[in-house]
Write an enzyme that holds these catalytic residues in place. Structure first.
Site, short mmCIF file in Angstrom:
data_model
loop_
_atom_site.label_atom_id
_atom_site.label_comp_id
_atom_site.label_asym_id
_atom_site.label_seq_id
_atom_site.Cartn_x
_atom_site.Cartn_y
_atom_site.Cartn_z
N LYS A 10 1.37 -1.50 0.51
CA LYS A 10 -0.07 0.10 0.13
C LYS A 10 0.80 1.38 -0.19
O LYS A 10 1.71 1.29 0.36
CB LYS A 10 -0.39 0.03 1.07
CG LYS A 10 -0.36 -0.07 2.64
CD LYS A 10 -0.07 1.44 3.21
CE LYS A 10 1.06 1.38 4.38
NZ LYS A 10 1.74 2.92 4.33
N PRO A 94 9.57 -4.51 -0.56
CA PRO A 94 10.67 -4.97 0.46
C PRO A 94 10.60 -4.34 1.63
O PRO A 94 9.78 -3.75 2.33
CB PRO A 94 11.47 -2.63 0.62
CG PRO A 94 11.17 -2.30 -1.44
CD PRO A 94 9.99 -2.62 -1.16
N ALA A 96 10.81 -3.33 6.08
CA ALA A 96 11.07 -1.47 6.67
C ALA A 96 11.20 -0.76 5.59
O ALA A 96 11.45 0.07 5.88
CB ALA A 96 12.11 -2.01 7.44
N ALA A 97 9.43 -0.59 4.68
CA ALA A 97 10.04 0.14 3.60
C ALA A 97 8.80 1.50 3.95
O ALA A 97 8.51 2.32 3.23
CB ALA A 97 9.25 -0.59 2.43
N GLY A 98 7.51 0.97 4.78
CA GLY A 98 6.26 2.19 4.85
C GLY A 98 6.10 1.98 3.63
O GLY A 98 4.56 2.62 3.59
N ALA A 100 3.87 -1.96 3.86
CA ALA A 100 2.91 -2.58 4.99
C ALA A 100 3.09 -4.14 4.59
O ALA A 100 1.56 -4.39 4.41
CB ALA A 100 1.23 -2.24 4.74
N GLY A 101 4.87 -4.34 3.99
CA GLY A 101 4.63 -5.50 3.36
C GLY A 101 3.98 -6.68 4.25
O GLY A 101 3.55 -7.67 3.86
N SER A 104 0.47 -6.72 5.33
CA SER A 104 -0.17 -7.25 4.04
C SER A 104 0.11 -8.89 3.70
O SER A 104 -0.34 -9.74 3.92
CB SER A 104 0.59 -6.51 2.27
OG SER A 104 -0.02 -7.02 1.65
N ASP A 136 -2.51 -1.66 10.51
CA ASP A 136 -2.32 -1.73 8.48
C ASP A 136 -3.59 -2.77 8.45
O ASP A 136 -3.79 -3.06 7.36
CB ASP A 136 -1.07 -1.70 7.87
CG ASP A 136 -0.26 -0.07 7.89
OD1 ASP A 136 -1.52 0.50 8.33
OD2 ASP A 136 0.27 0.40 8.27
#
Length: 289
Positions: A10, A94, A96-98, A100-101, A104, A136
């Site tokens: 996201k 990626p 710790a990328a902002g 929401a990996g 999700s 999230d």
């Protein structure tokens, strides 16, 4: 039996923080949309009553710290599931990328396990369970585009943004969301106009979407990591219509409608940034099979 589930990333078109709550969380208003950059999960039943996480990515934990593991555990506990599950996570988003990996992945695990274990839960019920895992996760259960309030678990569906390219660039650093929130002074920020972004989406007004992007966490992360500011400047210089950091960062995204400009920005960023993607927004909400 095996279940395959996509776990889309996201981006935050707008992110506002109103105040710190008594429970330690922050009261937020966020407009999020899913994009066509996704992890893939494969879920399969195990004879042993255990949860087994498999990933080739060394940054993905394979124990209780993994949010997909937590999703499986909470379903097992709540519904008395005695079957084990192997969850294989193929990472594209990626870490710790902002984007929401991890959230999700948890949401995809909830949707997949709902089918694998024949639980018969609705998206609303899965989203409520997801809110216990992370802020999230509820949004990621639904996907699409939404306004999220509370600590992120109160979800109101919104129309999909106008069609455009999303170019993402992540420097080779990770950002601690907790650290960014800890450093945030909500009394000293410029709050984005959430209402104007909602109107822009309802009118499918691309220019208004671009005018109203905003993220109160951005200045905190930019002060901690000057390379994020450099990526923002480069995207603007290459001609993106709007540029914003997603979540607590460090990923920066740019919006652009024209293919030729997308290619120019993408190729320009690849020269000095580790991970660069050009993707579309997904628009539609998830459906249960």
């Amino acid at each position: 039996m095996k279940i395959l589930v996509k776990a889309p990333a996201k981006i935050n078109l707008a992110l506002d923080v109103l105040h710190k709550r008594n429970d330690g969380y922050h009261e937020v208003e966020m407009i999020m949309t899913t994009i066509d950059l996704a992890d893939r999960l494969e879920l399969s039943l195990l004879e042993q009553n255990q949860i087994h996480i498999i990933s080739q990515n060394r940054y993905v934990p394979d124990d209780q710290r993994n949010l997909a593991y937590q999703a499986a555990q909470i379903l097992k506990d709540r519904f008395g599931i005695k079957q084990g599950v192997a969850i294989s996570i193929e990472k594209t988003i990626p870490v710790a990328a902002g984007l929401a990996g991890g959230s999700s992945d948890a949401a995809a695990a909830l949707r997949g396990l709902n089918k694998l274990w024949n639980l018969g839960l609705s998206l609303d019920e899965l989203a409520e369970i997801g809110s216990e895992i992370g802020s999230d996760v509820s949004f990621c259960v639904y996907g699409g585009t939404a306004l999220a309030k509370g600590r992120g678990e109160q979800i109101k569906e919104l129309p999909a943004p106008p069609t455009c390219w999303v170019i993402l660039a992540k420097p080779f650093i990770g950002v601690s969301t907790a650290d960014v929130y800890r450093r945030l002074d909500v009394n000293a920020v410029t709050h984005p106009n959430i209402g104007a972004m909602v109107d822009a989406l309802h009118h499918s007004d691309y220019q208004a979407v671009c005018r109203n992007v905003g993220n109160v966490l951005e200045d905190v992360t930019l002060n901690l990591h000057p390379e994020v500011a450099q990526i923002k400047d480069q995207m603007k210089r290459f001609g993106a219509d709007a540029v914003l950091m997603s979540g607590s960062g460090p990923t920066v995204f740019g919006l652009v409608q024209h293919d030729s400009r997308m290619h120019r920005i993408y190729n320009g960023l690849r020269g000095f940034c580790d991970q660069v993607f050009a993707v579309r927004m997904l628009g539609d909400r998830n459906k249960l099979d």
